[in-house]
Design a protein around this motif. Structure first.
Motif, PDB file in Angstrom:
ATOM      1  N   MET A   1      96.985 -52.414  39.465  1.00 19.15           N
ATOM      2  CA  MET A   1      98.011 -51.738  39.751  1.00 19.15           C
ATOM      3  C   MET A   1      99.233 -52.772  39.300  1.00 19.15           C
ATOM      4  SD  MET A   1      99.476 -51.038  43.703  1.00 19.15           S
ATOM      5  CE  MET A   1     101.152 -50.812  44.014  1.00 19.15           C
ATOM      6  N   TYR A   2     100.419 -52.283  38.717  1.00 19.18           N
ATOM      7  CA  TYR A   2     101.585 -52.792  38.341  1.00 19.18           C
ATOM      8  C   TYR A   2     102.335 -53.457  39.558  1.00 19.18           C
ATOM      9  CZ  TYR A   2     105.654 -53.825  35.422  1.00 19.18           C
ATOM     10  OH  TYR A   2     106.835 -54.386  34.926  1.00 19.18           O
ATOM     11  N   LYS A   3     102.468 -54.734  39.757  1.00 13.19           N
ATOM     12  CA  LYS A   3     103.280 -55.231  40.625  1.00 13.19           C
ATOM     13  C   LYS A   3     104.692 -55.525  40.370  1.00 13.19           C
ATOM     14  CE  LYS A   3     100.012 -56.267  43.548  1.00 13.19           C
ATOM     15  NZ  LYS A   3      99.823 -55.862  44.998  1.00 13.19           N
ATOM     16  N   ASP A   4     105.575 -55.246  41.221  1.00 15.26           N
ATOM     17  CA  ASP A   4     107.113 -55.378  41.007  1.00 15.26           C
ATOM     18  C   ASP A   4     107.669 -55.144  42.424  1.00 15.26           C
ATOM     19  OD1 ASP A   4     109.996 -54.242  40.470  1.00 15.26           O
ATOM     20  OD2 ASP A   4     109.414 -55.059  38.718  1.00 15.26           O
ATOM     21  N   GLU A   5     108.666 -56.124  42.655  1.00 15.05           N
ATOM     22  CA  GLU A   5     109.459 -55.825  44.081  1.00 15.05           C
ATOM     23  C   GLU A   5     110.012 -54.765  44.401  1.00 15.05           C
ATOM     24  OE1 GLU A   5     113.679 -57.769  42.530  1.00 15.05           O
ATOM     25  OE2 GLU A   5     112.334 -59.130  44.011  1.00 15.05           O
ATOM     26  N   ARG A   6     110.168 -53.814  43.192  1.00 20.06           N
ATOM     27  CA  ARG A   6     110.938 -52.442  43.446  1.00 20.06           C
ATOM     28  C   ARG A   6     109.942 -51.309  43.629  1.00 20.06           C
ATOM     29  NH1 ARG A   6     113.772 -53.271  37.911  1.00 20.06           N
ATOM     30  NH2 ARG A   6     112.164 -54.263  37.678  1.00 20.06           N
ATOM     31  N   LEU A   7     108.373 -51.681  43.935  1.00 17.76           N
ATOM     32  CA  LEU A   7     107.421 -50.728  44.169  1.00 17.76           C
ATOM     33  C   LEU A   7     106.717 -50.979  45.279  1.00 17.76           C
ATOM     34  CD1 LEU A   7     105.936 -50.539  40.271  1.00 17.76           C
ATOM     35  CD2 LEU A   7     107.712 -48.756  41.794  1.00 17.76           C
ATOM     36  N   GLN A   9     103.747 -52.229  47.659  1.00 15.33           N
ATOM     37  CA  GLN A   9     102.803 -53.215  47.440  1.00 15.33           C
ATOM     38  C   GLN A   9     101.527 -53.177  48.407  1.00 15.33           C
ATOM     39  OE1 GLN A   9     102.982 -55.509  44.807  1.00 15.33           O
ATOM     40  NE2 GLN A   9     105.099 -54.575  44.398  1.00 15.33           N
ATOM     41  N   ASN A  10     101.678 -52.268  49.182  1.00 15.09           N
ATOM     42  CA  ASN A  10     100.288 -51.968  49.983  1.00 15.09           C
ATOM     43  C   ASN A  10     100.390 -50.409  50.531  1.00 15.09           C
ATOM     44  OD1 ASN A  10     102.248 -51.756  52.477  1.00 15.09           O
ATOM     45  ND2 ASN A  10     102.277 -54.136  52.342  1.00 15.09           N
ATOM     46  N   ALA A 147     114.657 -45.062  46.669  1.00 11.58           N
ATOM     47  CA  ALA A 147     113.279 -45.672  47.256  1.00 11.58           C
ATOM     48  C   ALA A 147     112.977 -47.024  46.609  1.00 11.58           C
ATOM     49  CB  ALA A 147     112.122 -44.748  46.774  1.00 11.58           C
ATOM     50  N   ARG A 148     113.242 -47.024  45.335  1.00 11.42           N
ATOM     51  CA  ARG A 148     112.736 -48.707  44.698  1.00 11.42           C
ATOM     52  C   ARG A 148     113.807 -49.773  45.603  1.00 11.42           C
ATOM     53  NH1 ARG A 148     112.616 -45.460  40.073  1.00 11.42           N
ATOM     54  NH2 ARG A 148     114.601 -46.255  39.453  1.00 11.42           N
ATOM     55  N   PHE A 149     115.035 -49.196  45.803  1.00 11.44           N
ATOM     56  CA  PHE A 149     116.070 -50.047  46.467  1.00 11.44           C
ATOM     57  C   PHE A 149     115.573 -50.488  47.714  1.00 11.44           C
ATOM     58  CE2 PHE A 149     119.689 -50.906  49.341  1.00 11.44           C
ATOM     59  CZ  PHE A 149     120.185 -51.959  48.599  1.00 11.44           C
ATOM     60  N   ALA A 150     114.813 -49.509  48.562  1.00 11.46           N
ATOM     61  CA  ALA A 150     114.316 -49.753  49.972  1.00 11.46           C
ATOM     62  C   ALA A 150     113.199 -50.856  49.622  1.00 11.46           C
ATOM     63  CB  ALA A 150     113.945 -48.656  50.604  1.00 11.46           C
ATOM     64  N   MET A 151     112.274 -50.537  48.788  1.00 10.34           N
ATOM     65  CA  MET A 151     111.177 -51.706  48.418  1.00 10.34           C
ATOM     66  C   MET A 151     111.853 -52.996  48.005  1.00 10.34           C
ATOM     67  SD  MET A 151     108.374 -49.979  49.133  1.00 10.34           S
ATOM     68  CE  MET A 151     109.285 -48.915  50.403  1.00 10.34           C
ATOM     69  N   LYS A 152     112.718 -52.880  47.302  1.00 11.49           N
ATOM     70  CA  LYS A 152     113.208 -54.326  47.062  1.00 11.49           C
ATOM     71  C   LYS A 152     113.851 -54.938  48.208  1.00 11.49           C
ATOM     72  CE  LYS A 152     116.276 -56.519  43.651  1.00 11.49           C
ATOM     73  NZ  LYS A 152     117.272 -56.316  42.681  1.00 11.49           N
ATOM     74  N   LYS A 153     114.604 -54.284  48.935  1.00 14.71           N
ATOM     75  CA  LYS A 153     115.022 -54.911  50.150  1.00 14.71           C
ATOM     76  C   LYS A 153     114.030 -55.333  51.307  1.00 14.71           C
ATOM     77  CE  LYS A 153     119.429 -54.862  49.643  1.00 14.71           C
ATOM     78  NZ  LYS A 153     120.078 -56.171  49.640  1.00 14.71           N
ATOM     79  N   ILE A 154     113.093 -54.281  51.379  1.00 12.49           N
ATOM     80  CA  ILE A 154     111.740 -55.021  52.414  1.00 12.49           C
ATOM     81  C   ILE A 154     111.081 -55.914  51.793  1.00 12.49           C
ATOM     82  CG2 ILE A 154     109.391 -54.051  52.784  1.00 12.49           C
ATOM     83  CD1 ILE A 154     110.598 -51.230  53.052  1.00 12.49           C
ATOM     84  N   HIS A 155     110.883 -56.380  50.307  1.00 12.97           N
ATOM     85  CA  HIS A 155     110.249 -57.454  49.833  1.00 12.97           C
ATOM     86  C   HIS A 155     111.087 -58.740  49.932  1.00 12.97           C
ATOM     87  CE1 HIS A 155     107.765 -54.164  47.519  1.00 12.97           C
ATOM     88  NE2 HIS A 155     107.267 -54.621  48.691  1.00 12.97           N
ATOM     89  N   ALA A 156     112.352 -58.501  49.776  1.00 13.48           N
ATOM     90  CA  ALA A 156     113.252 -59.523  49.851  1.00 13.48           C
ATOM     91  C   ALA A 156     113.234 -60.137  51.392  1.00 13.48           C
ATOM     92  CB  ALA A 156     114.839 -59.239  49.519  1.00 13.48           C
TER      93      ALA A 156
END
Length: 167
Positions: A1-7, A9-10, A147-156
């Motif tokens: 799986m491609y890992k990126d903070e905008r995607l 992760q689980n 959705a990618r912005f939300a993922m980025k915020k969650i990971h941050a």
């Protein structure tokens, strides 16, 4: 799986990502398509709102059971290990929208008219090209970025919590 903070992760993040994209998509794409079919009016919009819950369930099921597996296989043939995030997102969005717009051009007509008929097949190409264009641009410039912005915020937030625990 491609890992990126905008995607995602689980699995939990994957569900949240799917919810964000599908809710935005169904609430924008369906009313625009219905407006173009029947005219933009308050009555047509209110009629569209009645079918949105059913369409949302259909979209989520199609994404998980049909488009996801198909796109997963196709994507491997077009995206290489050295391709960047934007190429992956563009191809993934393109292939998902192609598969879903083909299916939903037919199924959406049946749900919207509340009858299974040959009507979606009779004007398929005219309807599909329009539906694909609407869906592709909404996915590319509205639903997916949110959705990618939300993922980025969650990971941050998770990263900052880990850093605060490990000074």
């Amino acid at each position: 799986m491609y890992k990126d903070e905008r995607l995602p992760q689980n699995a939990k993040e994957g569900i949240l990502f799917l919810l964000i994209v599908s809710i935005i998509s169904v609430n924008t794409i369906a009313p625009i398509i219905m407006g173009m079919e029947r005219g933009f009016s308050k009555e047509n919009y209110l009629e569209t709102l009645k079918i949105l819950p059913v369409m949302w369930i259909i979209v989520v099921l199609l994404v998980k059971l049909v488009a996801g597996p198909i796109v997963g296989k196709i994507l491997q043939k077009f995206v290489g290990q050295t391709d960047g995030f934007n190429a992956r997102v563009l191809f993934s969005t393109l292939f998902n929208v192609i598969v879903l717009s083909i299916l939903l051009t037919i199924i959406g007509t049946w749900v919207g008219t509340r009858q299974v008929s040959l009507a979606p097949f009779q004007n398929f190409f005219h309807s599909w090209f329009r539906n694909f264009g609407i869906a592709f641009w909404i996915e590319l410039i509205i639903a997916q970025p949110i959705a990618r912005f939300a993922m980025k915020k969650i990971h941050a937030r998770k990263s900052s919590q880990v850093e605060s625990l490990n000074p």
